[in-house]
Design an enzyme around this catalytic site. Structure first.
Site, PDB file in Angstrom:
ATOM      1  N   GLY A   1       0.826  -1.204   0.000  1.00 59.87           N
ATOM      2  CA  GLY A   1       0.000   0.000   0.000  1.00 59.87           C
ATOM      3  C   GLY A   1       0.854   1.246   0.000  1.00 59.87           C
TER       4      GLY A   1
ATOM      5  N   LEU B   1      -2.753  -7.746  -4.141  1.00 61.87           N
ATOM      6  CA  LEU B   1      -2.335  -8.572  -3.019  1.00 61.87           C
ATOM      7  C   LEU B   1      -3.344  -9.659  -2.660  1.00 61.87           C
ATOM      8  CD1 LEU B   1      -0.765  -5.838  -0.710  1.00 61.87           C
ATOM      9  CD2 LEU B   1       0.427  -7.451  -2.198  1.00 61.87           C
TER      10      LEU B   1
ATOM     11  N   SER C   1      -4.478   0.503  13.643  1.00 58.86           N
ATOM     12  CA  SER C   1      -5.242   1.736  13.815  1.00 58.86           C
ATOM     13  C   SER C   1      -5.702   1.834  15.264  1.00 58.86           C
ATOM     14  CB  SER C   1      -6.471   1.732  12.885  1.00 58.86           C
ATOM     15  OG  SER C   1      -7.352   2.800  13.200  1.00 58.86           O
TER      16      SER C   1
ATOM     17  N   TYR D   1     -14.188  -2.307   9.687  1.00 54.87           N
ATOM     18  CA  TYR D   1     -12.791  -1.882   9.623  1.00 54.87           C
ATOM     19  C   TYR D   1     -12.122  -2.142  10.974  1.00 54.87           C
ATOM     20  CZ  TYR D   1      -8.796   1.358   9.197  1.00 54.87           C
ATOM     21  OH  TYR D   1      -7.535   1.932   9.173  1.00 54.87           O
TER      22      TYR D   1
ATOM     23  N   LYS E   1      -8.840  -4.506  11.989  1.00 54.69           N
ATOM     24  CA  LYS E   1      -7.655  -3.979  12.662  1.00 54.69           C
ATOM     25  C   LYS E   1      -7.397  -4.684  13.993  1.00 54.69           C
ATOM     26  CE  LYS E   1      -6.406  -1.114   9.493  1.00 54.69           C
ATOM     27  NZ  LYS E   1      -5.118  -1.262   8.790  1.00 54.69           N
TER      28      LYS E   1
END
Length: 260
Positions: A21, A72, A150, A163, A167
């Site tokens: 990324g 990926l 995060s 999300y 994480k």
């Protein structure tokens, strides 16, 4: 002050690094910082033009960088990449797992498509890449891995439910990997950014009212910059942090201090 000692401690000269990324945002900033510390950097991403921009920025600063366009989630291509990389470079000193994305939706309202997409990119592909890097470093008996997670993986944000799930998973993956790789001299840690000025956060930061609401939650009273994550990560993989593994470094301007 012994600048020679400090320079030697932080130097990444001669180190080979991969950043997933790395075409923009935090990944690009990490790549720029690693190159500035002396590393030879390979940045992975899907967007060839953005990868080229990262290359140009680093080359203009006198650093070494090459972009490589790859999906990926295509494990076969990922395996081929790592095989080719190690044949060409001979070693892998630093691996930064950064690739990922988010959707702004409550967990209970997340669609099956988004659940599967986030798990595929943020977790499954990440773990596969981490495994590839770890196996190379295990054979070398040295190396550094940093997983970019995060604050949402430490204290879930309701507006980014799925999300946060991914994480949290990456925080677990980091600790699991750190415990097994330590005997081989490989350090594995994570960096958990807070609110950072990136394209991924553009939806919030383009609205001044929303931005001010976020800033109210940050004791340092500002949004973070990508390079403020990049420089931390570069220090983490240097000898200055040589006795740290299985740890999470939070870089959020103090946001977690105000978490409820």
């Amino acid at each position: 002050m012994d600048m020679g000692y400090i320079g030697k401690l932080l130097s990444l000269e001669g180190k080979k690094a991969i950043v997933t990324g790395g075409s923009q945002g935090i990944g690009r900033a990490i790549a720029i910082s690693l190159a500035s510390f002396g590393a030879d950097v390979m940045v992975l991403g899907r967007n060839e033009s953005l990868l080229a921009q990262t290359e140009d920025i680093i080359h203009q600063k006198g650093g070494r960088c090459k972009g490589y366009s790859i999906d990926l989630t295509d494990w076969e291509k990922v395996d081929d990449f790592f095989d080719s990389y190690i044949r060409t470079n001979g070693k892998l000193d630093i691996f930064i797992n950064n690739a990922g994305y988010t959707v702004t939706v409550e967990l209970a309202d997340t669609s099956r498509e988004d659940i599967e997409g986030l798990l595929e990119t943020n977790v499954k592909s990440a773990v596969h890449c981490l495994s590839q890097a770890a196996n190379i470093m295990k054979r070398q008996k040295c190396g550094n891995i940093v997983v970019i997670t995060s604050v949402n993986g430490l204290n879930a944000h309701p507006g980014h439910g799925m999300y946060s799930v991914t994480k949290y998973a990456l925080e677990g993956a980091m600790k699991a990997l750190a415990s097994t790789m330590a005997p081989y001299g490989v350090r594995v840690n994570s960096c958990a950014p807070g609110a950072i000025d990136t394209a991924m956060n553009a939806g919030v930061l383009s609205d001044n009212n929303k931005t001010q609401e976020v800033i109210k939650k940050i004791p340092l009273h500002r949004i973070g910059l990508p390079e403020e994550i990049g420089d931390v990560v570069s220090c983490m993989v240097s000898d200055a942090f040589r006795y740290m593994t299985g740890s999470t470094i939070v870089v959020d301007g103090g946001m977690m201090l105000k978490s409820k």
